[in-house]
Design an enzyme around this catalytic site. Sequence first.
Site, PDB file in Angstrom:
ATOM      1  CG  HIS A   1      -3.244   3.135   2.297  1.00 22.71           C
ATOM      2  ND1 HIS A   1      -3.655   2.841   1.017  1.00 22.71           N
ATOM      3  CD2 HIS A   1      -3.420   1.997   3.019  1.00 22.71           C
ATOM      4  CE1 HIS A   1      -4.046   1.587   0.976  1.00 22.71           C
ATOM      5  NE2 HIS A   1      -3.912   1.053   2.169  1.00 22.71           N
TER       6      HIS A   1
ATOM      7  CG  ASN B   1      -6.660  -1.066   1.216  1.00 17.44           C
ATOM      8  OD1 ASN B   1      -5.929  -0.649   0.324  1.00 17.44           O
ATOM      9  ND2 ASN B   1      -6.203  -1.599   2.325  1.00 17.44           N
TER      10      ASN B   1
ATOM     11  CB  CYS C   1      -0.944   0.007   1.194  1.00 17.89           C
ATOM     12  SG  CYS C   1      -1.966  -1.452   1.263  1.00 17.89           S
TER      13      CYS C   1
HETATM   14  N1  COA Z   1     -18.901  -8.288   9.012  1.00 17.38           N
HETATM   15  C1  COA Z   1     -19.342  -8.537  10.262  1.00 17.38           C
HETATM   16  N2  COA Z   1     -18.511  -8.859  11.270  1.00 17.38           N
HETATM   17  C2  COA Z   1     -17.195  -8.904  11.008  1.00 17.38           C
HETATM   18  C3  COA Z   1     -16.669  -8.642   9.726  1.00 17.38           C
HETATM   19  C4  COA Z   1     -17.590  -8.339   8.704  1.00 17.38           C
HETATM   20  N3  COA Z   1     -17.184  -8.070   7.439  1.00 17.38           N
HETATM   21  N4  COA Z   1     -15.330  -8.766   9.770  1.00 17.38           N
HETATM   22  C5  COA Z   1     -15.015  -9.087  11.028  1.00 17.38           C
HETATM   23  N5  COA Z   1     -16.135  -9.180  11.789  1.00 17.38           N
HETATM   24  C6  COA Z   1     -16.252  -9.510  13.182  1.00 17.38           C
HETATM   25  C7  COA Z   1     -15.103 -10.350  13.685  1.00 17.38           C
HETATM   26  O1  COA Z   1     -15.294 -11.715  13.382  1.00 17.38           O
HETATM   27  C8  COA Z   1     -15.145 -10.072  15.156  1.00 17.38           C
HETATM   28  O2  COA Z   1     -16.149 -10.879  15.723  1.00 17.38           O
HETATM   29  P1  COA Z   1     -15.918 -11.597  17.176  1.00 17.38           P
HETATM   30  O3  COA Z   1     -15.745 -10.454  18.126  1.00 17.38           O
HETATM   31  O4  COA Z   1     -17.159 -12.368  17.331  1.00 17.38           O
HETATM   32  O5  COA Z   1     -14.674 -12.413  17.004  1.00 17.38           O
HETATM   33  C9  COA Z   1     -15.607  -8.624  15.233  1.00 17.38           C
HETATM   34  O6  COA Z   1     -16.199  -8.320  13.963  1.00 17.38           O
HETATM   35  C10 COA Z   1     -14.493  -7.628  15.502  1.00 17.38           C
HETATM   36  O7  COA Z   1     -13.423  -7.960  14.645  1.00 17.38           O
HETATM   37  P2  COA Z   1     -12.131  -7.060  14.603  1.00 17.38           P
HETATM   38  O8  COA Z   1     -11.158  -7.647  13.641  1.00 17.38           O
HETATM   39  O9  COA Z   1     -11.667  -6.796  16.003  1.00 17.38           O
HETATM   40  O10 COA Z   1     -12.766  -5.726  14.001  1.00 17.38           O
HETATM   41  P3  COA Z   1     -12.082  -4.350  13.814  1.00 17.38           P
HETATM   42  O11 COA Z   1     -12.882  -3.316  14.447  1.00 17.38           O
HETATM   43  O12 COA Z   1     -10.608  -4.393  14.108  1.00 17.38           O
HETATM   44  O13 COA Z   1     -12.237  -4.115  12.244  1.00 17.38           O
HETATM   45  C11 COA Z   1     -10.858  -4.243  10.275  1.00 17.38           C
HETATM   46  C12 COA Z   1     -11.623  -5.009  11.335  1.00 17.38           C
HETATM   47  C13 COA Z   1     -10.188  -5.211   9.351  1.00 17.38           C
HETATM   48  C14 COA Z   1     -11.859  -3.398   9.516  1.00 17.38           C
HETATM   49  C15 COA Z   1      -9.823  -3.336  10.939  1.00 17.38           C
HETATM   50  O14 COA Z   1      -9.091  -4.074  11.889  1.00 17.38           O
HETATM   51  C16 COA Z   1      -8.837  -2.709  10.006  1.00 17.38           C
HETATM   52  O15 COA Z   1      -9.178  -1.900   9.196  1.00 17.38           O
HETATM   53  N6  COA Z   1      -7.557  -3.039  10.153  1.00 17.38           N
HETATM   54  C17 COA Z   1      -6.452  -2.399   9.517  1.00 17.38           C
HETATM   55  C18 COA Z   1      -6.348  -2.654   8.064  1.00 17.38           C
HETATM   56  C19 COA Z   1      -5.051  -2.061   7.605  1.00 17.38           C
HETATM   57  O16 COA Z   1      -4.572  -1.067   8.109  1.00 17.38           O
HETATM   58  N7  COA Z   1      -4.400  -2.672   6.685  1.00 17.38           N
HETATM   59  C20 COA Z   1      -3.062  -2.234   6.380  1.00 17.38           C
HETATM   60  C21 COA Z   1      -2.976  -1.374   5.255  1.00 17.38           C
HETATM   61  S1  COA Z   1      -3.500  -2.188   3.818  1.00 17.38           S
END
Ligand code: COA
Length: 325
Positions: free
Chosen positions: A252, A282, A113
Amino acid sequence: MKRVGIIGVGEYLPKKVLTNADLEKMVDTSDEWIITRTGIKERRLAASNEATSDLAGKAAQAALENARLKSADIDLIIVATTTPDAPFPSVACFLQTLIGAKKAVCFDVSAACAGFVYAISIAYQFISRGAYKNALVVGSEVLSRVTDYQDRNTCVLFGDGAGAVVLSEVKSGGILSIYLGSDGANADLLKIPAGGSRHPASQETIDNRLHYIKMQGNELFKLAVTIMTQVAQTALKDAGLECKDIDLVIPHQANMRIIMAMAKKLGLVAEKIYLNIEKYGNMSSASTAVALCEAVKQGRIKKGDIVLLDAFGAGLVWGACVIKW
Ligand code: COA
């Protein structure tokens, strides 16, 4: 050293739209969860006959027209991508033929990215030292080909697109500073496990879905906020500027909450942040590229403005670039 600036911009987004409602039919998710946790409403998908170089070609043509240059004027083509048409040859070489830039030196950059900022930094070195005159720098991705549409943790996040810029010598302004960094110790947080020399394609890698993006989103989230903030501060300091001098940040676009947390730490109001995550998700290296091109075309960036590119991604890698427009 010559001054180097961006003299043309162009982007290309495939026509097909994948909405949150579409994803609700594919995995256990909801429009409400996706919007509140990521800020994404829809993303674009390349057509089945479109590869990364095809997207790059359309963005590059638009950037050349915008720069009022011909393909024959291009000395250097660098494509930042994590989704090349094939392991080799490079996307840059395919792109060279597509646009007919016969004299250009061509290669790809693998910096996920942050790839677009890394590629700009390389072109900057060549032009500032007088080795080349005009460079085409492209961020292009077809992430839909490496996204697992059975994995709700990742499939809601990614989309396809391409953005291109032409870099050349400029009389005033231009790139004021570039700051890059990497941390290979955290390589496991975001990766495509198979398809390379470590785990070449086999029935087992396919059965285990190892050719798709795997991500530990939670860990990355915290690192992204901290690092993107520090990178912005360092690049601004190197340019002899402060946060209050910024007219527009092109971050980004991985997650709206990451961007807003970074903006808060930097003390920046929302109006100074360019966002397109809602429309495209993204797009890895193409995210900052497309956002910059759109911001220029929408008049959000005017002559004399201070623009900050700030990117972070798999590697881990990060980079920021301060430009006086
Ligand atoms: N729909 C519904 N629930 C979802 C889901 C979706 N698409 N994706 C994940 N969940 C659930 C998980 O299973 C988890 O459930 P649980 O608590 O029962 O285990 C819950 O939501 C929380 O998951 P979590 O991963 O803690 O959510 P989050 O708030 O961290 O959001 C991302 C997830 C991926 C959106 C977030 O972590 C993110 O954006 N991360 C960084 C990405 C990034 O910077 N990448 C690098 C640059 S490319």
